[in-house]
Design a protein around this motif. Structure first.
Motif, short mmCIF file in Angstrom:
data_model
loop_
_atom_site.label_atom_id
_atom_site.label_comp_id
_atom_site.label_asym_id
_atom_site.label_seq_id
_atom_site.Cartn_x
_atom_site.Cartn_y
_atom_site.Cartn_z
N MET A 159 76.44 66.51 -11.19
CA MET A 159 75.28 67.16 -10.60
C MET A 159 74.07 66.94 -11.49
SD MET A 159 76.52 71.09 -11.29
CE MET A 159 75.26 71.75 -10.27
N TRP A 160 72.93 67.38 -11.01
CA TRP A 160 71.68 67.21 -11.74
C TRP A 160 71.18 68.56 -12.21
CZ3 TRP A 160 69.32 62.58 -12.92
CH2 TRP A 160 69.96 61.46 -12.39
N ARG A 161 70.89 68.65 -13.50
CA ARG A 161 70.30 69.85 -14.10
C ARG A 161 69.12 69.43 -14.95
NH1 ARG A 161 75.71 72.20 -16.37
NH2 ARG A 161 76.62 72.97 -14.46
N LYS A 162 67.96 69.99 -14.64
CA LYS A 162 66.74 69.69 -15.40
C LYS A 162 66.53 68.18 -15.52
CE LYS A 162 67.04 73.96 -17.98
NZ LYS A 162 67.10 74.60 -19.29
N ASN A 163 66.66 67.50 -14.37
CA ASN A 163 66.47 66.05 -14.27
C ASN A 163 67.43 65.24 -15.14
OD1 ASN A 163 64.40 66.21 -12.37
ND2 ASN A 163 62.90 66.61 -13.99
N ARG A 164 68.59 65.82 -15.45
CA ARG A 164 69.63 65.11 -16.20
C ARG A 164 70.90 65.11 -15.39
NH1 ARG A 164 70.52 66.68 -22.08
NH2 ARG A 164 71.19 64.53 -22.16
N ARG A 165 71.56 63.96 -15.34
CA ARG A 165 72.85 63.82 -14.65
C ARG A 165 73.94 64.37 -15.56
NH1 ARG A 165 76.83 59.46 -13.83
NH2 ARG A 165 77.46 59.51 -11.65
N VAL A 166 74.68 65.37 -15.04
CA VAL A 166 75.71 66.04 -15.83
C VAL A 166 77.03 65.95 -15.08
CG1 VAL A 166 76.44 68.25 -16.81
CG2 VAL A 166 74.00 67.66 -16.74
N THR A 167 78.09 65.54 -15.77
CA THR A 167 79.43 65.53 -15.19
C THR A 167 80.27 66.52 -15.98
OG1 THR A 167 79.22 63.22 -14.53
CG2 THR A 167 81.45 64.12 -14.66
N GLU A 168 80.94 67.41 -15.23
CA GLU A 168 81.76 68.42 -15.88
C GLU A 168 83.06 68.61 -15.12
OE1 GLU A 168 79.34 71.94 -15.85
OE2 GLU A 168 79.19 71.95 -13.68
N GLU A 169 84.08 69.03 -15.84
CA GLU A 169 85.36 69.33 -15.21
C GLU A 169 85.30 70.77 -14.70
OE1 GLU A 169 88.85 69.05 -17.68
OE2 GLU A 169 90.05 68.55 -15.92
#
Length: 157
Positions: free
Chosen positions: A76-86
């Motif tokens: 997903m995107w948070r604060k214009n950063r692509r984040v991948t989490e389990e």
């Protein structure tokens, strides 16, 4: 293991993942299959129906981690950063459903209409509007012994 639209769009502008929204309905359908199998084995009935339900459950069992993954990787995107989490998905709910159905705990048969009656929420969870079963992952206050409290992981669905 298909990719849902929300996942393909990396959840941009979306609050939740559709995979998470499908946990409760899929768990309910699976529970009904388990219950039907459990009940049919106790009664003398249609051998073809028993075989069909058990064959379907056997296939699900062979591919359980694919059909009901405990966790999944959410991008997903948070604060214009692509984040991948389990993220927790089914967790231990499938194992708990199997144990509950085989023990006969947690459901009542609606003899008038067939099927099961909804499980009532426990008094301690009424304010959370959840049932005992559909909570998984930090339970505080459990204790293995009086001197050593146990903390279990739990997340409300």
């Amino acid at each position: 293991n298909g990719e849902l639209t929300c996942c393909r769009l990396e959840h941009k502008g979306m609050g939740a993942c559709d995979r998470q929204s499908l946990v409760i309905p899929l768990l309910g359908l699976y529970g009904e299959l388990l219950r039907a199998s459990h009940e049919m084995e106790r009664e003398i009935g249609n051998a073809d129906a028993i075989h069909s339900v058990n064959a379907f459950l056997s296939e699900i069992e062979k591919h359980q981690e694919e059909v009901f993954p405990r966790t999944f990787q959410r991008t997903m995107w948070r604060k214009n950063r692509r984040v991948t989490e389990e993220v927790l998905l089914f967790g231990d709910l499938i194992d708990r459903m199997k144990a509950r159905i085989s023990s006969g705990v947690g459901f009542e048969i609606d003899k008038e209409n067939g099927g099961t009656l909804s499980t009532k929420a426990s008094e301690t969870l009424i304010s959370h509007r959840g049932s005992d079963f559909l909570r998984h992952g930090v339970v505080h206050g459990s204790a293995a012994s009086n001197s050593h409290p146990v903390v279990q992981i739990e997340t409300a669905l």
